[in-house]
Motif scaffolding. Sequence first.
Motif, PDB file in Angstrom:
ATOM      1  N   SER A 171     -53.592  23.991 131.772  1.00  0.00           N
ATOM      2  CA  SER A 171     -52.301  23.446 131.337  1.00  0.00           C
ATOM      3  C   SER A 171     -51.153  24.021 132.155  1.00  0.00           C
ATOM      4  O   SER A 171     -50.182  23.318 132.463  1.00  0.00           O
ATOM      5  N   ARG A 175     -48.306  22.106 134.388  1.00  0.00           N
ATOM      6  CA  ARG A 175     -46.866  22.377 134.294  1.00  0.00           C
ATOM      7  C   ARG A 175     -46.288  22.684 135.665  1.00  0.00           C
ATOM      8  O   ARG A 175     -45.174  22.246 135.997  1.00  0.00           O
ATOM      9  N   HIS A 178     -45.929  19.429 137.473  1.00  0.00           N
ATOM     10  CA  HIS A 178     -44.767  18.695 136.958  1.00  0.00           C
ATOM     11  C   HIS A 178     -43.469  19.282 137.504  1.00  0.00           C
ATOM     12  O   HIS A 178     -42.584  18.542 137.964  1.00  0.00           O
ATOM     13  N   ASP A 286     -48.070  13.431 133.776  1.00  0.00           N
ATOM     14  CA  ASP A 286     -47.834  13.890 132.407  1.00  0.00           C
ATOM     15  C   ASP A 286     -48.848  13.253 131.457  1.00  0.00           C
ATOM     16  O   ASP A 286     -49.406  13.922 130.576  1.00  0.00           O
ATOM     17  N   THR A 287     -49.083  11.954 131.648  1.00  0.00           N
ATOM     18  CA  THR A 287     -50.095  11.275 130.833  1.00  0.00           C
ATOM     19  C   THR A 287     -51.484  11.838 131.106  1.00  0.00           C
ATOM     20  O   THR A 287     -52.273  12.084 130.184  1.00  0.00           O
ATOM     21  N   SER A 289     -52.288  14.818 132.141  1.00  0.00           N
ATOM     22  CA  SER A 289     -52.441  16.176 131.604  1.00  0.00           C
ATOM     23  C   SER A 289     -52.784  16.140 130.122  1.00  0.00           C
ATOM     24  O   SER A 289     -53.616  16.927 129.647  1.00  0.00           O
ATOM     25  N   ARG A 290     -52.161  15.215 129.380  1.00  0.00           N
ATOM     26  CA  ARG A 290     -52.474  15.098 127.950  1.00  0.00           C
ATOM     27  C   ARG A 290     -53.903  14.606 127.740  1.00  0.00           C
ATOM     28  O   ARG A 290     -54.613  15.090 126.840  1.00  0.00           O
ATOM     29  N   MET A 291     -54.340  13.671 128.562  1.00  0.00           N
ATOM     30  CA  MET A 291     -55.699  13.148 128.426  1.00  0.00           C
ATOM     31  C   MET A 291     -56.737  14.208 128.782  1.00  0.00           C
ATOM     32  O   MET A 291     -57.766  14.345 128.101  1.00  0.00           O
ATOM     33  N   LYS A 293     -56.293  17.485 128.639  1.00  0.00           N
ATOM     34  CA  LYS A 293     -56.248  18.518 127.604  1.00  0.00           C
ATOM     35  C   LYS A 293     -57.027  18.087 126.370  1.00  0.00           C
ATOM     36  O   LYS A 293     -57.771  18.882 125.772  1.00  0.00           O
ATOM     37  N   ARG A 294     -56.870  16.831 125.986  1.00  0.00           N
ATOM     38  CA  ARG A 294     -57.590  16.333 124.813  1.00  0.00           C
ATOM     39  C   ARG A 294     -59.098  16.375 125.038  1.00  0.00           C
ATOM     40  O   ARG A 294     -59.862  16.795 124.150  1.00  0.00           O
ATOM     41  N   GLN A 335     -62.927   7.924 125.837  1.00  0.00           N
ATOM     42  CA  GLN A 335     -61.894   8.793 126.399  1.00  0.00           C
ATOM     43  C   GLN A 335     -62.169   9.097 127.867  1.00  0.00           C
ATOM     44  O   GLN A 335     -61.244   9.124 128.691  1.00  0.00           O
TER      45      GLN A 335
END
Length: 365
Positions: A171, A175, A178, A286-287, A289-291, A293-294, A335
């Motif tokens: 993560s 960051r 980003h 950003d999208t 990174s969320r995917m 991480k999940r 996913q």
Amino acid sequence: MPRTGRSRRESDEGSLCRKQNVNEEYQEAFRTKSFMDICSIAQGQLINAGITANTTTPSSSPSSSLPYNSLHLTEHLLEPQQETVTNVTQSLEMHHLLWEYFEASLEACHYCDTILEAIQRMRVSYKKITRVLKLSEFVLDCPDTDQTHKAIYRDLASFSRQKNPFSIISSSQFRDIHNAYARLLHRLKSEDRKIRRRGRFKRICKKVGGIGLIVLHSAILIGLLVFALHSLVGTVAAPCVVVGLVGLFRRRTKRVSGRSSTGFERQCEQLDVAAKGIYLLINDFDTMSRMVKRLEEEVDHRQAVADMCVQNGKCEILKQVLREFHDHESNFLDQLEELEEHIYLCFLTINRSRKLVLQEIMGKQ
């Protein structure tokens, strides 16, 4: 009050329409030839590479730089290639921030193909769970299946011990990505504004100079007219001198205007296209990174559950674990597919932006 309710309903309907439009555009991108070409090339390279479950994954830490993967998918998916950009721009005038944009987009592609490799590693690793689920359909209710139970526990233990493929990018690294792209976007916008201000200032100076030149020409014209009143020769020479001065003024004005339009405006357009490309890249990552991480958390949970089942060794616990795996298997695989498709869209967006920037550089020299 009725007006407030109506406006609220209209706002909700408007947001729903916008959401539907975004979804339609997202789905439309999947049907483009460019997207299908990227998918087929990537899948072909992944198959040719023959990734196995025993393939080692490079270690990564929040403080370490992201290692490039062994597949080098960027060499096959990136358009135009970095070597092409270098060769084309060597003889052309290009702002240094544009070269930083091309470097940043190349780096983004390396991140994308690294995550693609992680997806393939996860699929290979998850084959153990798929095999366990198939075996469980036949053996859990049978008393004489000790060997099969041992095979199930062995696969669960192997799955729980494997390194999580999605931990290859932490993560904190996302960051950092980003923040780096946000800084580049800020510099592109700032330089764009600076060049536009410089252009406006020069246009103002040119207008002021033009007014001064007009005043000077007017003074000369008045002097010639005064001279013409006192001399017959002046009457004949004055029109010729005036016409010559006016022609010279017009030529200088056109030449200065041409230099301005091909200088400041060209650079502003190039920087603007590059800034839009970086902006899209930030949103895509950003999208992503969320995917990632999940999925990383989901894999960690499944590995922890598998390890707990192996350590416990009870049949009832095994049944519960396998039931949980079976119930969530479809969602987990969806996913993975969703992340893979998003990465292909990232490649598509990067390629389009790079082509547009290069066209701006080449087409307006």
